[in-house]
Design an enzyme around this catalytic site. Structure first.
Site, PDB file in Angstrom:
ATOM      1  N   GLU A 116       0.826  -1.210   0.000  1.00 27.97           N
ATOM      2  CA  GLU A 116       0.000   0.000   0.000  1.00 27.97           C
ATOM      3  C   GLU A 116       0.864   1.266   0.000  1.00 27.97           C
ATOM      4  O   GLU A 116       0.405   2.326   0.437  1.00 27.97           O
ATOM      5  CB  GLU A 116      -0.958   0.011   1.210  1.00 27.97           C
ATOM      6  N   HIS A 139      -2.589   1.647   8.605  1.00 27.95           N
ATOM      7  CA  HIS A 139      -3.682   0.859   8.029  1.00 27.95           C
ATOM      8  C   HIS A 139      -3.822  -0.431   8.819  1.00 27.95           C
ATOM      9  O   HIS A 139      -2.855  -1.176   8.971  1.00 27.95           O
ATOM     10  CB  HIS A 139      -3.376   0.538   6.562  1.00 27.95           C
ATOM     11  N   HIS A 141      -6.718  -3.815  10.032  1.00 25.12           N
ATOM     12  CA  HIS A 141      -7.939  -4.555   9.734  1.00 25.12           C
ATOM     13  C   HIS A 141      -8.766  -4.655  11.019  1.00 25.12           C
ATOM     14  O   HIS A 141      -8.839  -5.721  11.632  1.00 25.12           O
ATOM     15  CB  HIS A 141      -7.593  -5.934   9.168  1.00 25.12           C
ATOM     16  N   GLU A 169     -16.549  10.692  23.901  1.00 26.17           N
ATOM     17  CA  GLU A 169     -15.232  11.222  23.522  1.00 26.17           C
ATOM     18  C   GLU A 169     -15.035  11.261  22.002  1.00 26.17           C
ATOM     19  O   GLU A 169     -14.174  12.001  21.513  1.00 26.17           O
ATOM     20  CB  GLU A 169     -14.111  10.386  24.161  1.00 26.17           C
ATOM     21  N   HIS A 210     -12.767  -4.105   4.324  1.00 29.27           N
ATOM     22  CA  HIS A 210     -11.309  -4.272   4.341  1.00 29.27           C
ATOM     23  C   HIS A 210     -10.674  -3.733   5.626  1.00 29.27           C
ATOM     24  O   HIS A 210     -10.019  -4.498   6.332  1.00 29.27           O
ATOM     25  CB  HIS A 210     -10.713  -3.592   3.092  1.00 29.27           C
TER      26      HIS A 210
HETATM   27  O1  2HA Z   1      -1.774  -7.234   3.429  1.00 29.91           O
HETATM   28  O2  2HA Z   1      -3.438  -5.004   4.499  1.00 29.91           O
HETATM   29  O3  2HA Z   1      -4.235  -3.801   2.276  1.00 29.91           O
HETATM   30  C1  2HA Z   1      -1.518  -5.918   3.587  1.00 29.91           C
HETATM   31  C2  2HA Z   1      -2.780  -5.192   3.514  1.00 29.91           C
HETATM   32  C3  2HA Z   1      -3.200  -4.711   2.194  1.00 29.91           C
HETATM   33 ZN    ZN Z   2      -5.349  -4.201   4.277  1.00 25.49          ZN
END
Ligand code: 2HA
Ligand code: ZN
Length: 274
Positions: A116, A139, A141, A169, A210
């Site tokens: 990414e 980033h 998940h 909050e 995602h």
């Molecule tokens: O695997 O999270 O978006 C890496 C990620 C791709």
């Molecule tokens: Zn991801």
């Protein structure tokens, strides 16, 4: 100073491990980047090497030309960052045009920066343009937030308002709100462009089905932001599991009173009557 002893490297590793402990980084899921300060690079200059080949970023980030970034590696596991940092993470330098990078430290076993990278660098560029102090893009998940992308309308208004209502909050921690990207193919320029457009107004973007992207000035603020958003999402999942509607909640006028007391501006577009 040894690269691994530098406080920014330690802070980066700690965030990665905290994210792993939260359960947001199954397998190689998620990625992290940090725009390194000039003085921090000076402190570790002896540990960097400059003979790797330049590679295309897959996006153009002229405002980041000549800067250095600490990033997680493509296919690497957050779970391993603490135990094998030199394999899992690396420092890259962006060239003078802003469209190529080279690895100057880490990723020692032939690793490459995160898949990414275009999203990370484009987001960091947008944020730098708005506020020089922003340095971190994360980033993850986050489980409950992802679950909500199957049941809430995929709009900035719905996600912002529903999460704000879940904890007092929230509007203080993310007063600008949250943006939402419809499902898109990850890893390329298109999702990077869509996300960086949202990052012009927000510090958090949800990727439908995602995960989450968030940006901040330092590791504490950025992890704290992700944690607050995911905690609110967890409360909403629990609430929706008990009953489909709320018996009582925080009202638009409550939010206006909160904004006045905490001196934050809450955009009226999120304070609609339901
Ligand atoms: O695997 O999270 O978006 C890496 C990620 C791709
Ligand atoms: Zn991801």
């Amino acid at each position: 100073m040894k690269v691994l002893d530098a406080p920014f490297v330690q802070g980066f590793m700690r965030l990665a491990d905290d994210g792993w402990q939260m359960g947001w980084h199954e397998r190689n899921g998620g990625n992290l980047s940090y725009r390194v300060k000039a003085e921090e690079i000076k402190g570790i200059r002896d540990g960097l090497c400059g003979d790797d080949a330049w590679q295309p970023i897959g996006a153009s980030v002229p405002l980041l030309a000549g800067e250095y970034f600490l990033v997680t590696g493509s296919g690497k596991y957050f779970r391993n960052v603490m135990r094998a940092p030199e394999d899992s993470i690396g420092i890259i330098e962006v060239d003078a045009a802003g469209d190529h990078y080279r690895i100057v430290w880490g990723l020692v076993n032939g690793g490459k920066p995160t898949s990414e990278l275009p999203s990370h660098l484009m987001n960091l560029e947008v944020k730098k343009k708005r506020d020089e102090k922003y340095r971190v893009v994360y980033h993850c998940h986050a489980t409950n937030l992802i679950a909500l992308t199957f049941v809430l309308p995929l709009t900035d208004e719905a996600f912002t308002r529903e999460l704000w209502e879940m904890a007092t909050e929230c509007p203080v921690v993310f007063p600008d709100g949250i943006g939402v990207v419809d499902w898109m193919v990850p890893g390329g320029r298109d999702i990077a462009v869509a996300t960086s457009r949202l990052m012009e107004s927000y510090d958090v973007a949800v990727w439908a089905h995602h995960g989450m992207f968030c940006a901040g000035e330092d590791f504490d603020l950025t992890f704290g932001l992700a944690h607050t958003v995911e905690k609110a999402a967890e409360i909403l999942v629990k609430m929706l599991s008990m009953r489909p509607d709320k018996r009582q909640t925080i009202t638009p006028q409550n939010f206006r009173d909160l904004a006045a007391a905490f001196k934050v501006e809450l955009p009226e577009k999120f304070l609609y009557e339901k």
